[in-house]
Design a protein around this motif. Structure first.
Motif, PDB file in Angstrom:
ATOM      1  N   TYR A 109      34.017  26.072  58.157  1.00 59.66           N
ATOM      2  CA  TYR A 109      35.459  25.673  58.813  1.00 59.66           C
ATOM      3  C   TYR A 109      36.459  25.176  57.609  1.00 59.66           C
ATOM      4  CZ  TYR A 109      38.546  24.041  62.522  1.00 59.66           C
ATOM      5  OH  TYR A 109      39.631  23.839  63.320  1.00 59.66           O
ATOM      6  N   ASP A 110      36.470  26.372  56.883  1.00 59.75           N
ATOM      7  CA  ASP A 110      37.289  26.264  55.470  1.00 59.75           C
ATOM      8  C   ASP A 110      37.702  27.542  55.083  1.00 59.75           C
ATOM      9  OD1 ASP A 110      38.397  25.091  53.587  1.00 59.75           O
ATOM     10  OD2 ASP A 110      36.624  24.362  52.601  1.00 59.75           O
ATOM     11  N   TYR A 111      38.597  27.586  54.296  1.00 60.75           N
ATOM     12  CA  TYR A 111      38.987  28.750  53.500  1.00 60.75           C
ATOM     13  C   TYR A 111      38.312  28.907  52.285  1.00 60.75           C
ATOM     14  CZ  TYR A 111      43.068  28.594  56.754  1.00 60.75           C
ATOM     15  OH  TYR A 111      43.781  28.595  57.897  1.00 60.75           O
ATOM     16  N   PRO A 112      37.142  29.920  52.300  1.00 59.30           N
ATOM     17  CA  PRO A 112      36.273  30.086  51.143  1.00 59.30           C
ATOM     18  C   PRO A 112      36.773  30.636  49.931  1.00 59.30           C
ATOM     19  CG  PRO A 112      35.968  31.852  52.622  1.00 59.30           C
ATOM     20  CD  PRO A 112      36.589  30.797  53.484  1.00 59.30           C
ATOM     21  N   ASN A 113      37.923  31.340  49.935  1.00 58.61           N
ATOM     22  CA  ASN A 113      38.679  31.994  48.811  1.00 58.61           C
ATOM     23  C   ASN A 113      39.637  31.306  48.155  1.00 58.61           C
ATOM     24  OD1 ASN A 113      36.794  34.182  49.208  1.00 58.61           O
ATOM     25  ND2 ASN A 113      38.038  35.287  50.437  1.00 58.61           N
ATOM     26  N   LEU A 114      39.707  30.076  48.561  1.00 59.64           N
ATOM     27  CA  LEU A 114      40.836  29.059  48.065  1.00 59.64           C
ATOM     28  C   LEU A 114      39.939  27.729  47.663  1.00 59.64           C
ATOM     29  CD1 LEU A 114      43.727  29.627  50.254  1.00 59.64           C
ATOM     30  CD2 LEU A 114      43.865  30.058  47.607  1.00 59.64           C
ATOM     31  N   PRO A 115      40.301  27.426  46.286  1.00 57.27           N
ATOM     32  CA  PRO A 115      41.134  28.053  45.155  1.00 57.27           C
ATOM     33  C   PRO A 115      40.122  29.238  44.624  1.00 57.27           C
ATOM     34  CG  PRO A 115      39.561  26.146  44.265  1.00 57.27           C
ATOM     35  CD  PRO A 115      39.334  25.990  45.886  1.00 57.27           C
ATOM     36  N   ALA A 116      41.011  30.213  44.139  1.00 60.58           N
ATOM     37  CA  ALA A 116      40.320  31.444  43.502  1.00 60.58           C
ATOM     38  C   ALA A 116      40.742  31.029  41.955  1.00 60.58           C
ATOM     39  CB  ALA A 116      40.953  32.552  44.012  1.00 60.58           C
ATOM     40  N   TRP A 117      40.089  32.131  41.207  1.00 58.03           N
ATOM     41  CA  TRP A 117      40.142  31.827  39.829  1.00 58.03           C
ATOM     42  C   TRP A 117      40.064  33.452  38.900  1.00 58.03           C
ATOM     43  CZ3 TRP A 117      40.740  27.414  37.228  1.00 58.03           C
ATOM     44  CH2 TRP A 117      40.208  26.352  37.923  1.00 58.03           C
ATOM     45  N   LEU A 118      41.157  33.551  38.337  1.00 55.82           N
ATOM     46  CA  LEU A 118      41.260  34.824  37.768  1.00 55.82           C
ATOM     47  C   LEU A 118      40.504  34.542  36.341  1.00 55.82           C
ATOM     48  CD1 LEU A 118      42.645  37.778  37.024  1.00 55.82           C
ATOM     49  CD2 LEU A 118      44.389  36.480  35.840  1.00 55.82           C
ATOM     50  N   VAL A 119      39.348  35.446  35.942  1.00 56.33           N
ATOM     51  CA  VAL A 119      38.501  35.424  34.993  1.00 56.33           C
ATOM     52  C   VAL A 119      38.651  36.541  34.022  1.00 56.33           C
ATOM     53  CG1 VAL A 119      36.075  35.180  34.366  1.00 56.33           C
ATOM     54  CG2 VAL A 119      36.677  34.098  36.356  1.00 56.33           C
ATOM     55  N   PHE A 120      38.597  36.236  32.688  1.00 52.46           N
ATOM     56  CA  PHE A 120      38.870  37.339  31.742  1.00 52.46           C
ATOM     57  C   PHE A 120      38.307  36.958  30.421  1.00 52.46           C
ATOM     58  CE2 PHE A 120      42.583  34.507  32.217  1.00 52.46           C
ATOM     59  CZ  PHE A 120      42.834  34.431  31.025  1.00 52.46           C
ATOM     60  N   ASP A 121      38.393  37.820  29.454  1.00 50.26           N
ATOM     61  CA  ASP A 121      37.496  37.827  28.221  1.00 50.26           C
ATOM     62  C   ASP A 121      38.292  38.081  27.092  1.00 50.26           C
ATOM     63  OD1 ASP A 121      37.845  40.518  27.844  1.00 50.26           O
ATOM     64  OD2 ASP A 121      35.597  41.150  27.793  1.00 50.26           O
ATOM     65  N   ALA A 122      37.686  37.927  25.894  1.00 47.63           N
ATOM     66  CA  ALA A 122      38.525  38.136  24.530  1.00 47.63           C
ATOM     67  C   ALA A 122      39.249  39.311  24.406  1.00 47.63           C
ATOM     68  CB  ALA A 122      37.600  37.857  23.205  1.00 47.63           C
ATOM     69  N   ASN A 123      38.656  40.380  25.011  1.00 49.70           N
ATOM     70  CA  ASN A 123      39.147  41.795  24.998  1.00 49.70           C
ATOM     71  C   ASN A 123      40.522  41.634  25.685  1.00 49.70           C
ATOM     72  OD1 ASN A 123      37.265  43.292  23.398  1.00 49.70           O
ATOM     73  ND2 ASN A 123      35.996  43.450  25.279  1.00 49.70           N
ATOM     74  N   TYR A 124      40.486  41.190  26.841  1.00 49.41           N
ATOM     75  CA  TYR A 124      41.830  40.818  27.570  1.00 49.41           C
ATOM     76  C   TYR A 124      42.907  40.389  26.650  1.00 49.41           C
ATOM     77  CZ  TYR A 124      44.701  39.516  31.379  1.00 49.41           C
ATOM     78  OH  TYR A 124      46.002  39.038  32.320  1.00 49.41           O
ATOM     79  N   VAL A 125      42.465  38.885  26.167  1.00 44.77           N
ATOM     80  CA  VAL A 125      43.427  38.298  25.453  1.00 44.77           C
ATOM     81  C   VAL A 125      44.163  38.951  24.461  1.00 44.77           C
ATOM     82  CG1 VAL A 125      43.482  36.296  23.815  1.00 44.77           C
ATOM     83  CG2 VAL A 125      42.289  35.971  25.936  1.00 44.77           C
TER      84      VAL A 125
END
Length: 543
Positions: free
Chosen positions: A363-379
């Motif tokens: 009885y909830d919204y499982p995709n909130l909160p959401a997180w954008l995950v990235f690595d050192a290549n991205y940075v």
């Protein structure tokens, strides 16, 4: 008591278009704005305008038609389209653009290659043509009025088509950039709002700012004017032909959000001017409502200590849309369980369906909160919010030397997060994402890293420490529900008949495209078109 022909409420793109259209049709016009700034959401937007079979498209030899546009919308319909208003938008959109350009209120160009959002549907245009950008405009042409445009302090001296958001490189030669800054030249929504305001001022239509509309005035069943509060005084302003409501949406009114919107939305990307004033006025007049659960949805990023200016908007928390960050390689999004739940590169409005998924068991919204995950290549290669590649990663970004430790930082299951990243990395090696088909659409590629080829434009492994994460919230660019109109922009009553003397345009009305965000500019295309229709319709009433 002052008498005019047409009163326009709201000094955003729809309202200013309505004012110009009414004036050119022979009406004396007053333009009323509740706040002390002009432009509303349009002023902080990219300014892109989506119109099918538009004049620029035809001039470029790109084929399009009324039939293709209607087929495209109807293939996306889930019961919220109304034929009359949809067809009015498709039919009148090209005329509205031509009118505004001829009036000096717009100067636009094609966003080359910008595809529609749903390319698997009939009538979609994979090679673009329907999305239009603005040429630069010097705010010096506005004199003192330039300082009244919303968020004008944030200079945007580039055209959208020059930036990665519009398919460009983001690089302007330093001497050209210096020239633009010296001439106070702006692009994006600032150019759009600037030109519209200049066209109003050239016609003697000076906005009345800080004027709160308390109520609509009626004589029998007809709307005859408004009562406003300005500088502590109650004033009545009478309209011989009509009142046009173009005050924006209601996303900043918490009670209206709670009453109408379909799911969680706590981080709107618009300025805090959209407080449902027009909706309340229309409801009091007995308007029939439509599309109320919908918005121009967008995942957003809330940056700490970055509020809207206290002097203008009371210091409300600011959010920014997340477009490039979730599309480029070396990034993915996970939910609170540490699992992917969508094609991260999909268009921002459609992504709301994934964020709003409701789980009956919990009885909830499982995709909130959401997180954008990235690595050192991205940075090294890509931006995150205001932070550009090569700049230090800001303190509000979670950081850890391992995925396990990052999971602890953001409160998700470490085993699940590691498994998600390992699975995603295998898909990147294979060049195909079977879970969510990220990278299979031309739209997925538009905001990706186009120095790469194929699916690698958006698919890239997360493998190099340190690892990072930021929370992604659910936001809107604006709501798009409100009073229903007919194809002449006349607001309808509960009985389905027009309320005499009352018209609407922009995010203040039930959008003629329903909840469908057809492509870049899908908000402003209908707003400008129905502003044009409303202005002409009101000016011709009882003339």
């Amino acid at each position: 008591m002052e008498h005019v022909d047409v009163i326009v409420l709201g000094c955003g793109p729809a309202g200013m278009t309505a004012a110009i259209a009414a004036h050119e049709a022979g009406a004396k016009v007053e333009l009323i704005e509740r706040f002390d700034r002009i432009g509303g959401t349009g002023a902080v937007s990219g300014g892109v305008i989506w119109v099918a079979d538009n004049p620029r498209q035809r001039a470029a030899g790109l084929e399009d038609s009324r039939e293709e546009a209607l087929a495209y919308f109807r293939s996306l319909d889930h019961g919220d389209l109304v034929d009359e208003t949809l067809e009015a938008f498709v039919d009148q959109g090209p005329k509205a653009l031509d009118f505004l350009e001829q009036a000096g209120a717009l100067k636009v160009a094609l966003l080359d290659g910008y595809p529609d959002y749903y390319l698997d549907r009939p009538g979609a245009k994979a090679k673009g043509g329907r999305a239009l950008d603005h040429d630069l405009f010097s705010l010096d042409e506005l004199g003192d009025w330039a300082g009244r445009i919303t968020a004008i302090e944030e200079a945007k001296p580039m055209m959208l088509r020059e930036t990665p958001l519009g398919g460009g490189t983001g690089v302007v030669p330093p001497e050209e950039l210096a020239r633009r800054m010296a001439n106070n030249e702006r692009g994006f929504g600032q150019a759009m709002v600037g030109r519209l305001l200049k066209a109003c001022l050239d016609r003697g239509i000076e906005p009345h700012l800080n004027a709160k509309t308390r109520r609509l005035l009626r004589d029998g069943g007809r709307i005859t004017g408004i009562e406003i509060v300005r500088e502590g005084r109650n004033l009545k302003l009478m309209a011989q032909r009509g009142v046009i409501v173009a005050t924006g949406g209601f996303e900043w009114d918490r009670e209206m959000r709670q009453a109408f919107l379909r799911g969680p939305m706590d981080a709107p990307a618009s300025p805090p001017t959209a407080r449902g004033e027009g909706l309340a006025l229309a409801m009091a007049a007995g308007a029939k409502l439509g599309n109320m659960t919908q918005g121009w949805w967008a995942p957003t990023l809330v940056i700490p200590d970055n509020p809207w200016p206290q002097s203008q908007f009371g210091g409300e928390q600011r959010a920014v849309p997340v477009l490039i960050e979730r599309t480029v390689p070396h990034s993915l999004m996970v939910n609170r369980a540490g699992k992917r739940f969508c094609n991260e590169a999909a268009n921002y409005s459609a992504l709301a369906g994934a964020f709003h998924q409701f789980d009956a068991q919990s009885y909830d919204y499982p995709n909130l909160p959401a997180w954008l995950v990235f690595d050192a290549n991205y940075v090294e290669r890509y931006p995150i919010g205001p932070r550009l590649p090569g700049q230090p990663v800001l303190d509000w970004v979670a950081r850890a030397d391992s995925l396990k430790d990052l999971a602890g930082e953001i409160g998700v299951d470490a085993v699940s997060l590691r498994g998600t990243v390992e699975r995603f990395n295998r898909h990147c090696d294979a060049g195909h994402d079977p879970d969510f088909e990220r990278g299979t659409s031309a739209y997925d590629h538009f905001y990706g890293d186009r120095s790469r080829e194929g699916a690698a434009v958006t698919l890239g492994k997360l493998e190099r420490a340190p690892f990072y994460a930021v929370e992604i919230r659910m936001g809107v660019l604006g709501t798009n529900g409100g009073p229903r109109t007919d194809g002449e922009a006349r607001i309808l009553g509960h009985d389905g008949e027009p309320i005499p003397g009352l018209y609407g345009a922009g995010n203040a009305i039930a959008c003629p495209t329903g909840g469908i965000y057809a492509g870049a500019g899908g908000t402003l295309g209908p707003a400008l078109t129905f502003g044009y229709i409303a202005g002409r319709s009101a000016a011709r009433a009882n003339a």
